[in-house]
Design an enzyme around this catalytic site. Sequence first.
Site, short mmCIF file in Angstrom:
data_model
loop_
_atom_site.label_atom_id
_atom_site.label_comp_id
_atom_site.label_asym_id
_atom_site.label_seq_id
_atom_site.Cartn_x
_atom_site.Cartn_y
_atom_site.Cartn_z
N ASN A 4 28.04 -19.01 39.67
CA ASN A 4 26.86 -19.04 40.53
C ASN A 4 27.02 -20.16 41.55
O ASN A 4 26.93 -21.34 41.20
CB ASN A 4 25.62 -19.25 39.66
CG ASN A 4 24.33 -19.27 40.46
OD1 ASN A 4 24.33 -19.46 41.67
ND2 ASN A 4 23.21 -19.09 39.78
N CYS B 140 19.00 -20.23 45.74
CA CYS B 140 19.90 -19.08 45.72
C CYS B 140 19.47 -17.95 46.66
O CYS B 140 20.23 -17.02 46.91
CB CYS B 140 20.03 -18.54 44.30
SG CYS B 140 20.61 -19.80 43.12
N HIS C 167 23.00 -11.87 45.03
CA HIS C 167 23.34 -13.23 44.64
C HIS C 167 24.10 -13.17 43.32
O HIS C 167 23.67 -12.48 42.38
CB HIS C 167 22.06 -14.06 44.50
CG HIS C 167 22.25 -15.32 43.73
ND1 HIS C 167 23.22 -16.25 44.05
CD2 HIS C 167 21.60 -15.80 42.64
CE1 HIS C 167 23.16 -17.24 43.19
NE2 HIS C 167 22.18 -17.00 42.33
#
Length: 401
Positions: free
Chosen positions: A357, A177, A327
């Site tokens: 996500n 990520c 993020h």
Amino acid sequence: MANVSGFLSPSVPSLGRTVKPSVGVIGSGFCSTKGIAKGIFCSSAVEGAADKVSPSQSRMPRLAMQGCKLVGSGSAVPSLQISNEDLAKMVDTNDKWISDRTGIRNRRVLSGKETLTSLAAEAARKALEMAEVDPDDLDMILLCTSTPEDLFGSAPQIQKQLGCKGNPLAYDITAACSGFIMGLVSASCHIRGGGFKNVLVIGADSLSRYVDWTDRGTCILFGDAAGAVLVQACDGEDDGLFSFDLHSNGDGQRNLNASIKQTELDHALGSNGSVIDFPPRPSSYSCINMNGKEVYRFAVQCVPETIESSLQKAGLTPADIDWLLLHQANKRIIDSVADRLKLSSENVISNLANYGNTSAASIPLALDEAVRSGKVKPGHRIAAAGFGAGLTWGSAIIRWG
């Protein structure tokens, strides 16, 4: 724990004397006497032959006022949308439970003939179109992904799909990520230090392929997507990457991982009757394992710290920032970081509710939507930060356009 040391520009001997560069380094990232990098060493062809030498070929070093800027963005998502209500039919959960704890309501998942590579290529084309740059003018393609469709990397396949005739270098970056931030800094390194002009940075992941869809703790979180940004060389005074700060800590791997696993086979017997471990057994990767509480604690502590570090190196404060772009992992994390930096929710870019996500794709995906909607305008300053498996985390202070 390791952290990047940024650029170190040594003195360059010239005609018997030493020329000292105008850029320095503090900790990690760029800095100068005014807080923003103005001069660094880059590579160049001999005078008069700049257009005849590929950036990947050897060049003589020279002192240059070289910067880089973000000039185009693009994104792409799968057609299949999975809502919280859809997941409630599969596991013991409901829309309120998911949205209250994560801020997520929907996510996109690859299906049918869709591939991550085609999704990444679509995002790349949109970024090139916005920047008005032809694929043949690309010097490099960086694919930030932890889920390539080939063990040896998928970036060259994106180069192929874009139809780049000059065979620009294309390679993968694996940092989960945090990948897009790492890719952005890598692009700036190639531009500032290698003479590259147009570097395409793509964040793309399909974590749905590594999710245990019977585990309500993780299946509610992840989605698939791709986002891209074109980073272009510019004069130092137009530099759009003010500073950065990057870290990793392997001790945290136990809290977030998708480790390799081996297929169970019958033991082979050696000639002397002993059990041997050859040939190696076929292997694959497990589904994502995550200790949510520990990852949350890590994020709310480390993300504000890395942003504050980058701001300090750039000679800026949170009040100088137009947008906070994190993020997209969890709304509680985003809100906590904004509160720590004393930034209003009106200054936060987030599309978490719509996509969940999406790992390395989350930052460029959210940035592209904000640019195309008119929210982010040329000249706006953005504090961007990624964090995730590894553990890795990092931030960069950038200016759009």
